[in-house]
Design an enzyme around this catalytic site. Structure first.
Site, PDB file in Angstrom:
ATOM      1  N   ASP A   1      45.500  44.734  40.481  1.00 53.42           N
ATOM      2  CA  ASP A   1      44.115  45.144  40.251  1.00 53.42           C
ATOM      3  C   ASP A   1      44.274  46.742  39.768  1.00 53.42           C
ATOM      4  OD1 ASP A   1      41.580  44.921  40.137  1.00 53.42           O
ATOM      5  OD2 ASP A   1      41.127  45.283  42.058  1.00 53.42           O
TER       6      ASP A   1
ATOM      7  N   HIS B   1      33.443  42.206  38.082  1.00 56.74           N
ATOM      8  CA  HIS B   1      33.811  43.484  38.869  1.00 56.74           C
ATOM      9  C   HIS B   1      32.841  43.733  39.718  1.00 56.74           C
ATOM     10  CE1 HIS B   1      38.023  44.688  37.541  1.00 56.74           C
ATOM     11  NE2 HIS B   1      37.580  44.006  36.792  1.00 56.74           N
TER      12      HIS B   1
ATOM     13  N   GLY C   1      31.585  42.318  42.842  1.00 63.39           N
ATOM     14  CA  GLY C   1      30.958  41.309  43.178  1.00 63.39           C
ATOM     15  C   GLY C   1      30.190  41.032  44.614  1.00 63.39           C
TER      16      GLY C   1
ATOM     17  N   ASN D   1      35.472  39.199  41.113  1.00 62.94           N
ATOM     18  CA  ASN D   1      36.204  40.209  42.127  1.00 62.94           C
ATOM     19  C   ASN D   1      35.499  40.386  43.366  1.00 62.94           C
ATOM     20  OD1 ASN D   1      37.989  40.445  40.028  1.00 62.94           O
ATOM     21  ND2 ASN D   1      38.342  42.605  40.074  1.00 62.94           N
TER      22      ASN D   1
END
Length: 293
Positions: free
Chosen positions: A82, A209, A211, A231
């Protein structure tokens, strides 16, 4: 199953209009909860590791943990790096067996982001693994990257289109659409029109991104708009910590470590299964597996 690249998994998820959960692992117990939680629901899954986590445990140990866990289940599992800005870290992860990486050049001017992303793209194409790239500034805290609320910025549509044209085989693209890392202090203002237009024009699976804390309605709309990778990091970390200390709270005299670890595992696994169901990927393991072959 052996570890697989997330590129075919996400392409199939985008076509099938479901999201694949991408959880940030913390240690072996966390990785086990992610993989085994997904396996219990017959769902494809992505195990992510932050740069900080990789440096703490080591490149080979992290890769070996997730590889062994993947081989013990019959669902597709991807291992993803990541938010990384360091090409040397990316190279070492590729060498250790990661099946996808993210180069985060979102803090750079467009031309520099594109140039460095193309460098990483050449490495991932040569290795046969997936690449995630980002445009715009996603707010909040992720690893050592801090983007203050006033500095968050939506991705530029024209730049997104131009960027993806230069990197046609991205596994997933992450444009900033108004979500943020960490717990939300207010209602997130998601730019659904931007998401839908970028996804439609580029044809790319989109990464969501930030989440943690979104509602089911928001997840559903983002997935319908093109998000195939979702994510989850902050909530998983919360479950990691709360799952451990709740044993001490309920039984202050407990001195044996294993009950703490077992309770922590179950708390994290419940969270994984809740998110898998929320994103519509339960029962999709065969679907994703067929796409990877």
């Amino acid at each position: 199953m052996p570890l697989i690249s997330m590129r075919p998994m996400l392409k199939q998820a985008r076509a099938g209009r479901y999201g694949i959960a991408a959880f940030n692992m913390i240690d072996y117990n966390s990785a086990r909860a992610i993989v085994e939680g997904a396996a219990e629901l017959e769902a494809p899954i992505i195990v992510q590791a932050s740069v900080k986590t990789v440096k703490h445990w080591g490149y080979k140990p992290v890769a070996s943990w997730v590889r062994l866990l993947a081989e013990s289940v019959d669902v597709p599992v991807g291992l993803h790096l990541d938010h990384c800005t360091d090409l040397e870290v990316i190279k070492r992860c590729i060498d250790a067996g990661w099946t996808s990486v993210m180069f985060d050049g979102s803090a750079l001017p467009f031309a520099d982001n594109l140039a460095k992303s193309l460098q990483v793209y050449a490495l991932t194409e040569q290795a046969g693994i997936g690449l995630e790239a980002e445009m715009g500034a996603i707010g909040g805290v992720e690893d050592d990257k801090i983007v203050k609320e006033g500095m968050a910025a939506l991705a530029n549509y024209d730049e997104c289109v131009a960027f993806c044209k230069e990197l046609p085989h991205l596994a997933v693209f992450a444009p900033a659409i108004g979500t943020a890392h960490g717990f939300y202090k207010g209602e997130p203002k998601i730019a659904y029109d931007l998401l839908e237009s970028v996804a439609k024009k580029t044809g790319m699976p989109i990464a969501l991104h930030g989440g943690t804390g979104l509602s089911q309605e928001q997840f559903d709309r983002c997935i319908a708009g093109g998000c195939a990778k979702v994510n989850i990091s902050t909530m998983h970390k919360h479950c990691f910590i709360e799952g451990f200390i709740s044993v001490q709270r309920e039984n202050p005299k407990q001195s044996e470590p294993l009950p703490f670890i077992a309770h922590q595992y179950e708390a994290m696994k419940r969270d994984v299964k809740d998110m898998v169901r929320a994103f519509g990927s339960a029962g999709k393991a065969t679907h994703a597996h067929a796409a990877a072959e």
